[in-house]
Design a protein around this motif. Structure first.
Motif, mmCIF file in Angstrom:
data_model
loop_
_atom_site.group_PDB
_atom_site.id
_atom_site.type_symbol
_atom_site.label_atom_id
_atom_site.label_comp_id
_atom_site.label_asym_id
_atom_site.label_seq_id
_atom_site.Cartn_x
_atom_site.Cartn_y
_atom_site.Cartn_z
ATOM 1 N N LEU A 54 0.833 -1.207 0.000
ATOM 2 C CA LEU A 54 0.000 0.000 0.000
ATOM 3 C C LEU A 54 0.867 1.256 0.000
ATOM 4 C CD1 LEU A 54 -2.791 -1.050 2.544
ATOM 5 C CD2 LEU A 54 -3.013 -0.816 0.055
ATOM 6 N N ALA A 55 1.958 1.213 0.785
ATOM 7 C CA ALA A 55 2.858 2.363 0.812
ATOM 8 C C ALA A 55 3.498 2.597 -0.550
ATOM 9 C CB ALA A 55 3.938 2.145 1.877
ATOM 10 N N THR A 56 3.822 1.511 -1.242
ATOM 11 C CA THR A 56 4.389 1.641 -2.589
ATOM 12 C C THR A 56 3.369 2.221 -3.553
ATOM 13 O OG1 THR A 56 5.846 -0.258 -2.205
ATOM 14 C CG2 THR A 56 5.455 0.377 -4.497
ATOM 15 N N ALA A 57 2.118 1.785 -3.416
ATOM 16 C CA ALA A 57 1.061 2.259 -4.324
ATOM 17 C C ALA A 57 0.852 3.762 -4.218
ATOM 18 C CB ALA A 57 -0.244 1.514 -4.036
ATOM 19 N N VAL A 58 1.017 4.307 -3.020
ATOM 20 C CA VAL A 58 0.805 5.757 -2.850
ATOM 21 C C VAL A 58 2.118 6.530 -2.857
ATOM 22 C CG1 VAL A 58 -1.332 5.391 -1.576
ATOM 23 C CG2 VAL A 58 0.813 5.563 -0.315
ATOM 24 N N GLY A 59 3.226 5.837 -3.097
ATOM 25 C CA GLY A 59 4.504 6.513 -3.257
ATOM 26 C C GLY A 59 5.286 6.762 -1.986
ATOM 27 N N LEU A 60 4.859 6.213 -0.847
ATOM 28 C CA LEU A 60 5.551 6.485 0.408
ATOM 29 C C LEU A 60 6.913 5.806 0.480
ATOM 30 C CD1 LEU A 60 2.686 6.293 3.060
ATOM 31 C CD2 LEU A 60 3.803 8.331 2.124
ATOM 32 N N THR A 61 7.037 4.631 -0.139
ATOM 33 C CA THR A 61 8.309 3.919 -0.046
ATOM 34 C C THR A 61 9.437 4.642 -0.775
ATOM 35 O OG1 THR A 61 7.580 2.568 -1.917
ATOM 36 C CG2 THR A 61 7.332 1.616 0.279
ATOM 37 N N ALA A 62 9.082 5.628 -1.615
ATOM 38 C CA ALA A 62 10.126 6.409 -2.282
ATOM 39 C C ALA A 62 10.990 7.152 -1.271
ATOM 40 C CB ALA A 62 9.490 7.400 -3.253
ATOM 41 N N LEU A 63 10.442 7.363 -0.046
ATOM 42 C CA LEU A 63 11.223 8.024 0.995
ATOM 43 C C LEU A 63 12.454 7.214 1.380
ATOM 44 C CD1 LEU A 63 8.368 9.262 3.380
ATOM 45 C CD2 LEU A 63 9.836 10.677 1.913
ATOM 46 N N LEU A 64 12.366 5.900 1.206
ATOM 47 C CA LEU A 64 13.483 5.047 1.600
ATOM 48 C C LEU A 64 14.728 5.304 0.757
ATOM 49 C CD1 LEU A 64 11.699 1.625 2.251
ATOM 50 C CD2 LEU A 64 12.590 3.233 3.935
ATOM 51 N N PRO A 143 7.565 -1.758 -9.997
ATOM 52 C CA PRO A 143 7.485 -0.855 -11.164
ATOM 53 C C PRO A 143 8.075 -1.437 -12.437
ATOM 54 C CG PRO A 143 8.156 0.355 -9.215
ATOM 55 C CD PRO A 143 8.196 -1.098 -8.841
ATOM 56 N N GLN A 144 9.009 -2.379 -12.304
ATOM 57 C CA GLN A 144 9.620 -2.959 -13.500
ATOM 58 C C GLN A 144 8.639 -3.822 -14.289
ATOM 59 O OE1 GLN A 144 13.492 -4.809 -12.851
ATOM 60 N NE2 GLN A 144 13.719 -3.720 -10.913
ATOM 61 N N PHE A 145 7.570 -4.285 -13.638
ATOM 62 C CA PHE A 145 6.625 -5.178 -14.300
ATOM 63 C C PHE A 145 5.301 -4.495 -14.644
ATOM 64 C CE2 PHE A 145 9.532 -7.959 -12.077
ATOM 65 C CZ PHE A 145 9.717 -9.006 -12.962
ATOM 66 N N VAL A 146 5.140 -3.239 -14.240
ATOM 67 C CA VAL A 146 3.900 -2.533 -14.549
ATOM 68 C C VAL A 146 3.904 -2.112 -16.012
ATOM 69 C CG1 VAL A 146 2.469 -0.519 -14.033
ATOM 70 C CG2 VAL A 146 3.662 -1.720 -12.183
ATOM 71 N N PRO A 147 2.954 -2.567 -16.821
ATOM 72 C CA PRO A 147 2.900 -2.165 -18.231
ATOM 73 C C PRO A 147 2.720 -0.656 -18.352
ATOM 74 C CG PRO A 147 1.483 -4.066 -17.838
ATOM 75 C CD PRO A 147 1.908 -3.565 -16.485
ATOM 76 N N ASP A 149 0.863 1.134 -20.164
ATOM 77 C CA ASP A 149 -0.504 1.608 -20.319
ATOM 78 C C ASP A 149 -1.415 1.224 -19.153
ATOM 79 O OD1 ASP A 149 -0.294 -1.071 -20.879
ATOM 80 O OD2 ASP A 149 -1.803 -1.069 -22.476
ATOM 81 N N ALA A 150 -0.847 0.633 -18.105
ATOM 82 C CA ALA A 150 -1.654 0.196 -16.956
ATOM 83 C C ALA A 150 -1.584 1.236 -15.846
ATOM 84 C CB ALA A 150 -1.164 -1.147 -16.433
ATOM 85 N N PRO A 151 -2.679 1.420 -15.096
ATOM 86 C CA PRO A 151 -2.649 2.353 -13.968
ATOM 87 C C PRO A 151 -1.687 1.844 -12.899
ATOM 88 C CG PRO A 151 -4.685 1.078 -13.967
ATOM 89 C CD PRO A 151 -3.995 0.777 -15.258
ATOM 90 N N ALA A 152 -0.764 2.701 -12.488
ATOM 91 C CA ALA A 152 0.279 2.274 -11.557
ATOM 92 C C ALA A 152 -0.311 1.838 -10.215
ATOM 93 C CB ALA A 152 1.282 3.409 -11.349
ATOM 94 N N PHE A 153 -1.303 2.559 -9.723
ATOM 95 C CA PHE A 153 -1.876 2.246 -8.412
ATOM 96 C C PHE A 153 -2.522 0.862 -8.420
ATOM 97 C CE2 PHE A 153 -5.288 2.264 -5.257
ATOM 98 C CZ PHE A 153 -4.609 2.708 -4.122
ATOM 99 N N GLY A 154 -3.379 0.619 -9.404
ATOM 100 C CA GLY A 154 -4.063 -0.665 -9.483
ATOM 101 C C GLY A 154 -3.108 -1.817 -9.727
ATOM 102 N N ALA A 155 -2.119 -1.596 -10.597
ATOM 103 C CA ALA A 155 -1.160 -2.657 -10.892
ATOM 104 C C ALA A 155 -0.318 -2.989 -9.662
ATOM 105 C CB ALA A 155 -0.262 -2.236 -12.048
ATOM 106 N N ALA A 161 -0.948 -8.268 -4.173
ATOM 107 C CA ALA A 161 -1.825 -9.405 -3.884
ATOM 108 C C ALA A 161 -1.190 -10.713 -4.360
ATOM 109 C CB ALA A 161 -3.184 -9.199 -4.540
ATOM 110 N N ILE A 162 -0.554 -10.687 -5.527
ATOM 111 C CA ILE A 162 0.113 -11.882 -6.046
ATOM 112 C C ILE A 162 1.238 -12.304 -5.114
ATOM 113 C CG2 ILE A 162 1.562 -12.767 -7.914
ATOM 114 C CD1 ILE A 162 -0.060 -11.044 -9.842
ATOM 115 N N ASP A 163 2.057 -11.339 -4.712
ATOM 116 C CA ASP A 163 3.182 -11.645 -3.834
ATOM 117 C C ASP A 163 2.691 -12.175 -2.491
ATOM 118 O OD1 ASP A 163 6.075 -11.446 -3.126
ATOM 119 O OD2 ASP A 163 5.294 -10.029 -1.650
ATOM 120 N N THR A 164 1.638 -11.562 -1.943
ATOM 121 C CA THR A 164 1.110 -11.999 -0.648
ATOM 122 C C THR A 164 0.538 -13.409 -0.737
ATOM 123 O OG1 THR A 164 0.571 -9.697 -0.103
ATOM 124 C CG2 THR A 164 -0.468 -11.406 1.222
#
Length: 215
Positions: A54-64, A143-147, A149-155, A161-164
């Protein structure tokens, strides 16, 4: 998206199966406290993974990666926590074995009591969330696997979910295998060796975090 998801699932599975503090925690908890507590620890780790996703989806992990101070603070906290886990395991290895109660059913109920499961869950959450490498994993790999043309948040949520789901399956297998050692753990020599091994491993993971200079 199906092709990207399949490719991500394959790479993530290889990474998830690599030895790490999360897997070690699940194995040790399952072997020493029963499968119920092991599954609780696994659920805690999975909860932490969802939080990182979730943090990655909203960009929070970029702080790391954007802030060295944030990364180092989390890294030091994570290393300190792993040192505590390692020290606790080594301390348990030195304790004399406790006598077994006459009824095996009572023993099983004691080792898998709900309070113990809650503690295992909290330990799983803390072990995962205090490891900055888990956040960097989501931020750098997904991010390396997000197409394009796909929405970054949803992808990102989909890949999380796949990883979990993969981790849930892997931890289910680990708890099943590790809990089979419960009978041997009752032997004092085996228990001491297991606690010593896991204690040293936790300290090794702590040292790895302390010496880490990424990202």
């Amino acid at each position: 998206m199906i092709t990207a998801g399949s490719a991500f699932a394959g790479v993530a599975m290889l990474i998830n199966m690599a030895p790490g503090p999360d897997s070690l925690l699940v194995v040790r908890t399952s072997a020493t406290r029963g499968r119920g507590s092991g599954l609780a620890a696994a659920l805690g780790v999975l909860t932490g993974c969802v939080g990182w996703g979730l943090a990655t989806a909203v960009g929070l992990t970029a702080l790391l990666t954007a802030s060295r101070l944030v990364y180092d603070t989390l890294r030091m906290c994570g290393a300190a926590y792993l040192v505590l886990l390692g020290a606790a395991a080594l301390r348990h290895a030195r304790k004399p074995p406790t006598p077994e109660p006459p009824a095996s059913g009572a023993s099983e109920r004691t080792t898998t009591a709900p309070p113990g499961r809650r503690a295992a869950f909290r330990t799983g959450v803390a072990t995962n969330l205090l490891n900055p490498k888990a956040g960097v994993f989501y931020m750098s790999l997904i991010p390396q696997f997000v197409p394009p043309d796909a929405p970054a948040f949803g992808a990102t949520l989909l890949f999380t979910a796949i990883d979990t789901a993969e981790l849930a399956l892997w931890y289910w297998l680990l708890t099943r295998a590790a809990s089979a050692l419960s009978e041997r753990v009752r032997r004092p020599v085996f228990r001491r060796r297991l606690e010593q091994l896991t204690g040293v491993a936790f300290l090794g993971f702590a040292a790895d975090l302390l010496t880490d200079r990424s990202p």
